[in-house]
Write a protein that holds these residues in place. Structure first.
Motif, mmCIF file in Angstrom:
data_model
loop_
_atom_site.group_PDB
_atom_site.id
_atom_site.type_symbol
_atom_site.label_atom_id
_atom_site.label_comp_id
_atom_site.label_asym_id
_atom_site.label_seq_id
_atom_site.Cartn_x
_atom_site.Cartn_y
_atom_site.Cartn_z
ATOM 1 N N ILE A 11 -0.935 5.444 -0.116
ATOM 2 C CA ILE A 11 -2.230 4.777 -0.033
ATOM 3 C C ILE A 11 -2.371 3.678 -1.087
ATOM 4 O O ILE A 11 -2.841 2.569 -0.798
ATOM 5 C CB ILE A 11 -3.357 5.822 -0.186
ATOM 6 N N ASN A 12 -1.967 3.986 -2.302
ATOM 7 C CA ASN A 12 -2.107 2.999 -3.388
ATOM 8 C C ASN A 12 -1.158 1.821 -3.205
ATOM 9 O O ASN A 12 -1.510 0.670 -3.480
ATOM 10 C CB ASN A 12 -1.873 3.659 -4.743
ATOM 11 N N ALA A 13 0.062 2.084 -2.720
ATOM 12 C CA ALA A 13 1.040 1.009 -2.581
ATOM 13 C C ALA A 13 0.657 0.047 -1.454
ATOM 14 O O ALA A 13 0.819 -1.171 -1.588
ATOM 15 C CB ALA A 13 2.425 1.600 -2.339
ATOM 16 N N TYR A 14 0.159 0.584 -0.342
ATOM 17 C CA TYR A 14 -0.265 -0.298 0.755
ATOM 18 C C TYR A 14 -1.436 -1.169 0.310
ATOM 19 O O TYR A 14 -1.467 -2.378 0.589
ATOM 20 C CB TYR A 14 -0.658 0.540 1.975
ATOM 21 N N SER A 15 -2.365 -0.567 -0.406
ATOM 22 C CA SER A 15 -3.495 -1.345 -0.929
ATOM 23 C C SER A 15 -3.013 -2.367 -1.947
ATOM 24 O O SER A 15 -3.506 -3.507 -2.002
ATOM 25 C CB SER A 15 -4.522 -0.401 -1.574
ATOM 26 N N GLY A 16 -2.035 -1.979 -2.761
ATOM 27 C CA GLY A 16 -1.509 -2.881 -3.772
ATOM 28 C C GLY A 16 -0.742 -4.051 -3.196
ATOM 29 O O GLY A 16 -0.823 -5.177 -3.705
ATOM 30 N N GLN A 17 0.017 -3.796 -2.103
ATOM 31 C CA GLN A 17 0.769 -4.878 -1.468
ATOM 32 C C GLN A 17 -0.168 -5.987 -0.982
ATOM 33 O O GLN A 17 0.177 -7.162 -0.987
ATOM 34 C CB GLN A 17 1.549 -4.332 -0.256
#
Length: 481
Positions: free
Chosen positions: A159-165
């Motif tokens: 969840i955090n990585a997709y939002s971060g990308q």
């Protein structure tokens, strides 16, 4: 190893190919990557041809001691144009895929969303809009009911990585950089989408278990005795890790975490305040969750930032290119005593132990843990080395196995381990330059070749403990390679 199971992992967009087969709709990556020759010699077509050639990889999985296999369903294949029109051809193909695994005694663990929102969903705002969560729930409910053969489900990957990308590293539309306000809004909505999906799963009384793969990369103080480094570490962890792991595992947000988050967000004129209605859903999901997934690759060491802004991402494997020094955030630093990958990731197996202890002790979550991703990316070329002797990958995995076995001995309930990745695949920002697989893929011919790590893995699958060692010299002698 009794309850503990060894597995490998994949993701639909990275391995399936066939982007126009069986009525597939576009996802968020198609228009971004298909015509971008700067990131790789190839585009995501044909990737690893898994959509049609899955039987080859499943056969290898059976032969090389793989018990569980993590993969994802491409949402844009099932609902290619909107939230209501089902693509029956894709549904039939996934049934064939799952049947092939189950017939060989391999247990699928299926992720609903692995970085690949459909384009029609993206055009509505993706998960940046809370109103769109209902569209995802329609997809989730359809999959739960349709694919009743699946007994392990995962909600949303990293969840955090997709939002971060999308909002920090500018790797996905809308290509924002360091926009932590947008990042938190989307991440919060995805935590809520995860919660509603888990609660729906239990409401429907689905036969199986549901969990969530969390990308957790500790942000450790460079100097544990330096208060500035410790504060930088706490703020970085609150923003990058605790902000989503805490609500998933505890059902809420501590005042300590909220205070640290908002100490960063004040720079964006944004205050993070979870809504009571959402918290009820999130709290219920924490009670309904069956297991917690950890995706762990590396630990980042941080110190207090200085005045010189520097933010560069290493997407080429050119060592030393990664830089992060943001005056209102923190600064990353290199530990000279550690080894780093070509992508500047510190090899620090102890960090996996820290993450597990966060979940079981800091957040007092006693759920079983699956290591849903862990692995070593490298630059490999069979035209230069006909047989890939990936000693560094083997050492990396074994070092992490040692940590896992120690944790199990201490009473931690770690039940599954999924190596990233099963075979070489397309990498989001590295194309085919970065290889993780046990099996080398010639992307011109789609032929698979065992690396030394595949033979090593087979030997590991026969052992009783993860910390037992394999004599590589004897193994190579046996193989005659």
């Amino acid at each position: 190893m009794q309850k503990f199971k060894l597995g490998t992992a994949t993701a639909a967009f990275q391995c399936e190919g066939h982007l126009e087969t069986d009525g597939r709709g576009k996802c968020i990556w198609d228009d971004v990557l298909l015509n971008d020759k700067s990131i790789a010699k190839y585009n995501p077509e044909p990737a690893s041809d898994f959509y049609k050639s899955f039987d080859v990889d499943i056969k290898l999985a059976k032969e090389y001691g793989i018990e569980v296999f993590r993969l994802s369903i491409a949402w844009s294949r099932i609902f290619p144009t909107d939230a209501s029109t089902v693509n029956k051809k894709a549904v039939e193909q996934y049934h064939k895929m799952f049947k092939a695994m189950i017939e060989k005694g391999i247990i699928p663990n299926v992720t609903l969303h692995h970085f690949d929102s459909p384009q029609w969903f993206v055009e509505k705002g993706d998960f940046l809009s809370k109103e769109n969560i209902d569209d995802f729930l329609v997809f989730a409910e359809f999959c739960f009911k349709e694919f009743s053969e699946i007994k392990y489900w995962s909600t949303l990957n990293e969840i955090n990585a997709y939002s971060g990308q999308k909002n920090i590293s500018a790797a996905l539309p809308p290509y924002f950089r360091l926009e932590y306000g947008h990042f938190f809004k989307q991440q919060y909505n995805m935590v809520l989408a995860h919660a509603k999906t888990v609660n729906l799963f239990k409401k429907l009384k689905i036969d199986g278990e549901i969990g969530v793969p969390c990308s957790v990369s500790p942000m450790a103080p460079l100097d544990e005795n330096n208060p500035d480094d410790v504060l930088a570490s706490d703020r970085a962890n609150a923003v990058s890790n605790w902000s989503f792991v805490e609500p998933i595992t505890t059902g809420g947000y501590s005042q300590e975490t909220l205070k640290l988050i908002n100490s960063v967000l004040k720079n964006y004129d944004f205050i993070f305040e979870p809504q009571e209605k959402d918290l009820k859903e999130i709290h219920q999901a924490a009670k309904n969750l069956d297991w917690v997934g950890i995706n762990y690759y590396f630990t980042t060491f941080v110190t207090k930032a200085d005045a010189d802004f520097d933010f560069t991402i290493n997407s080429t494997g050119e060592k030393g290119k990664s830089k992060f020094n943001v005056p209102w955030l923190w600064k990353t630093a290199i530990r000279p005593d550690l080894k780093y990958t070509h992508w500047d990731w510190a090899i620090y197996p102890e960090g996996l132990g820290h993450v597990v202890k966060w979940i079981s002790e800091k957040f007092n979550c006693k759920l079983p843990i699956h290591i849903t991703e862990n692995g070593y990316g490298d630059l490999e070329d069979m035209t230069k080395t006909p047989f890939i002797k990936d000693y560094d990958r083997i050492q990396y995995i074994q070092d992490h196995f040692d940590v896992i076995q120690k944790l199990i001995d201490e009473g931690e309930k770690i039940e599954h381990y999924y190596l990233w990745s099963h075979m070489d695949m397309f990498s989001w920002t590295n194309g085919y330059n970065k290889r993780y697989g046990l099996f080398y893929v010639d992307f011109e011919t789609q032929k698979r070749y065992e690396k030394l790590s595949a033979y090593w893995w087979l030997e590991k699958s026969k052992q009783d403990r993860l910390d037992e060692k394999v004599d590589l010299k004897e193994l190579e002698k046996k193989l005659g390679k």
